[in-house]
Design an enzyme around this catalytic site. Structure first.
Site, PDB file in Angstrom:
ATOM      1  N   CYS A 132      44.042  34.382  34.647  1.00  0.00           N
ATOM      2  CA  CYS A 132      44.326  32.988  34.961  1.00  0.00           C
ATOM      3  C   CYS A 132      43.042  32.406  35.547  1.00  0.00           C
ATOM      4  CB  CYS A 132      45.453  32.932  35.991  1.00  0.00           C
ATOM      5  SG  CYS A 132      45.842  31.259  36.548  1.00  0.00           S
ATOM      6  N   ASN A 133      42.452  31.459  34.850  1.00  0.00           N
ATOM      7  CA  ASN A 133      41.199  30.862  35.339  1.00  0.00           C
ATOM      8  C   ASN A 133      41.417  30.091  36.624  1.00  0.00           C
ATOM      9  OD1 ASN A 133      39.022  31.069  32.992  1.00  0.00           O
ATOM     10  ND2 ASN A 133      41.052  30.901  32.116  1.00  0.00           N
ATOM     11  N   GLU A 143      54.245  25.909  28.214  1.00  0.00           N
ATOM     12  CA  GLU A 143      55.313  26.633  28.926  1.00  0.00           C
ATOM     13  C   GLU A 143      56.687  26.187  28.436  1.00  0.00           C
ATOM     14  OE1 GLU A 143      55.377  29.103  31.458  1.00  0.00           O
ATOM     15  OE2 GLU A 143      53.242  29.379  31.053  1.00  0.00           O
ATOM     16  N   HIS A 186      45.964  29.855  28.638  1.00  0.00           N
ATOM     17  CA  HIS A 186      46.991  29.279  27.752  1.00  0.00           C
ATOM     18  C   HIS A 186      46.365  28.708  26.470  1.00  0.00           C
ATOM     19  CE1 HIS A 186      49.590  29.409  31.311  1.00  0.00           C
ATOM     20  NE2 HIS A 186      50.625  29.011  30.581  1.00  0.00           N
ATOM     21  N   CYS A 233      41.030  28.308  30.083  1.00  0.00           N
ATOM     22  CA  CYS A 233      42.405  28.503  30.567  1.00  0.00           C
ATOM     23  C   CYS A 233      43.053  29.451  29.563  1.00  0.00           C
ATOM     24  CB  CYS A 233      43.147  27.169  30.597  1.00  0.00           C
ATOM     25  SG  CYS A 233      44.936  27.338  30.853  1.00  0.00           S
ATOM     26  N   ASP A 289      49.224  36.226  35.623  1.00  0.00           N
ATOM     27  CA  ASP A 289      49.015  34.812  35.258  1.00  0.00           C
ATOM     28  C   ASP A 289      50.112  33.968  35.889  1.00  0.00           C
ATOM     29  OD1 ASP A 289      47.766  32.571  34.029  1.00  0.00           O
ATOM     30  OD2 ASP A 289      49.252  32.602  32.435  1.00  0.00           O
ATOM     31  N   SER A 290      49.845  32.652  35.937  1.00  0.00           N
ATOM     32  CA  SER A 290      50.849  31.715  36.441  1.00  0.00           C
ATOM     33  C   SER A 290      52.032  31.633  35.482  1.00  0.00           C
ATOM     34  CB  SER A 290      50.227  30.336  36.587  1.00  0.00           C
ATOM     35  OG  SER A 290      49.843  29.863  35.306  1.00  0.00           O
ATOM     36  N   TYR A 330      49.828  26.179  37.848  1.00  0.00           N
ATOM     37  CA  TYR A 330      49.019  26.247  39.064  1.00  0.00           C
ATOM     38  C   TYR A 330      47.961  25.138  39.092  1.00  0.00           C
ATOM     39  CZ  TYR A 330      50.505  31.033  40.428  1.00  0.00           C
ATOM     40  OH  TYR A 330      51.193  32.148  40.837  1.00  0.00           O
ATOM     41  N   GLY A 331      47.610  24.649  37.899  1.00  0.00           N
ATOM     42  CA  GLY A 331      46.469  23.731  37.775  1.00  0.00           C
ATOM     43  C   GLY A 331      46.603  22.429  38.536  1.00  0.00           C
TER      44      GLY A 331
HETATM   45  N1  DGL Z   1      46.576  30.312  32.366  1.00  0.00           N
HETATM   46  C1  DGL Z   1      46.188  29.600  33.553  1.00  0.00           C
HETATM   47  C2  DGL Z   1      44.660  29.448  33.536  1.00  0.00           C
HETATM   48  O1  DGL Z   1      43.985  30.226  32.878  1.00  0.00           O
HETATM   49  C3  DGL Z   1      47.002  28.343  33.626  1.00  0.00           C
HETATM   50  C4  DGL Z   1      46.981  27.701  34.936  1.00  0.00           C
HETATM   51  C5  DGL Z   1      48.131  26.804  35.267  1.00  0.00           C
HETATM   52  O2  DGL Z   1      49.208  27.351  35.545  1.00  0.00           O
HETATM   53  O3  DGL Z   1      47.938  25.601  35.323  1.00  0.00           O
HETATM   54  O4  DGL Z   1      44.095  28.591  34.181  1.00  0.00           O
END
Ligand code: DGL
Length: 270
Positions: free
Chosen positions: A70-71, A162, A196, A194, A7-8, A39-40
């Site tokens: 991570c989506n 985060e 998170h 997501c 995951d990010s 990452y989003g």
């Molecule tokens: N947990 C990531 C997801 O499922 C978060 C992505 C991010 O870092 O913005 O999309």
């Protein structure tokens, strides 16, 4: 040769928690790219580069199979990785498909043609990059017809989680749910797209009200992974060491992870 979970940042821990409960004998190696989260807000090229780097680290740790928990990475990078980057003896799987299989009432891995399903109006909550990719709608169209999807790009929620600012995360979730309900007043189902978001799942449920079915990924991914490993035991490998890797500050990330999972988690530098 444990199974890798990528995951990010901290969100994939919601998936890690569910897979560990479902498969206590399988060792998992977790990689959180906390230094580069979120990452989003990144573009697909950037997400691809960061994701391949993290997944390579998991291959190097002896994982034959990596779950992109991570989506955003699943939406922006997975297809390109599967088409030309993943070595023949390795597998990388995303988190969209189990969710959509559940939403469309399919058995895991059922690839039969699209058909009418019970849900008609679906609210999708995800990061800006996931919403922009339209990957959810694309995967859904392979399996279902006649489903209306309204997507809400939930800016700021991942950053707040985060940083451990759960008051801000809650306020943002409520405002994103309000915004979605203005566009689609009566969804039958809501997708937390997501990893998170399960950390604030009760806020989503409360804001959406009890008539909306909320689909959250961790248990769905765990059930689908257990089924996959049953069919492909060779992907499980023989390793017995679970490991938590981060590109961020190991102490800070360990403290947050310990708080979220309510058990002691010790991250080491990736
Ligand atoms: N947990 C990531 C997801 O499922 C978060 C992505 C991010 O870092 O913005 O999309």
């Amino acid at each position: 040769m444990a199974v890798g979970i990528f995951d990010s940042g901290l969100g994939g821990l919601t998936v890690l928690d569910a897979v560990t409960r479902a498969m206590p004998d399988v060792p998992f190696v977790y990689y959180g790219d906390n230094i580069n989260t979120p990452y989003g807000v990144r573009d697909p090229e950037d997400i691809y580069d960061l994701t391949t780097k993290g997944v390579q680290r998991l291959f190097d740790a002896g994982c034959n199979l990596v779950i992109l928990a991570c989506n955003t990475a699943s939406a922006a990078a997975l297809r390109r990785m599967q088409e030309g980057w993943v070595p023949r003896d390795k597998r990388v799987l995303g988190v969209f498909v189990p969710l959509i299989e559940s939403l469309t009432e399919r058995q895991w891995g059922d690839n039969s043609p699209p058909r009418e399903v019970k849900v008609k109006h679906v609210a999708l909550f995800a990061t800006p990059a996931t919403v922009r990719s339209r990957a959810f709608q694309r995967e859904l169209a392979f399996r279902a017809i006649g489903v209306d999807v309204e997507a809400q790009s939930c800016g700021g929620v991942v950053d707040a989680i985060e940083e451990g600012d759960m008051i801000l995360a809650e306020a943002l979730v409520r405002s994103h749910v309000d915004a979605l309900l203005r566009k689609m007043p009566d969804p039958d189902a809501a997708v937390l797209g997501c990893t998170h978001y399960p950390l604030v799942e009760d806020v989503f449920r409360d804001a959406l009200g009890k008539d909306v079915d909320v689909y959250s990924q961790p248990n769905l991914v765990a059930a689908s992974l257990a089924d996959y490993l049953e069919r492909h035991p060779e992907m499980k490998g023989e390793g017995s060491e679970s490991l938590f890797l981060t590109t961020g500050d190991p102490l800070k990330v360990s403290n947050q992870a310990t708080r979220f999972l309510r058990r002691k988690i010790g991250f080491v530098p990736a």
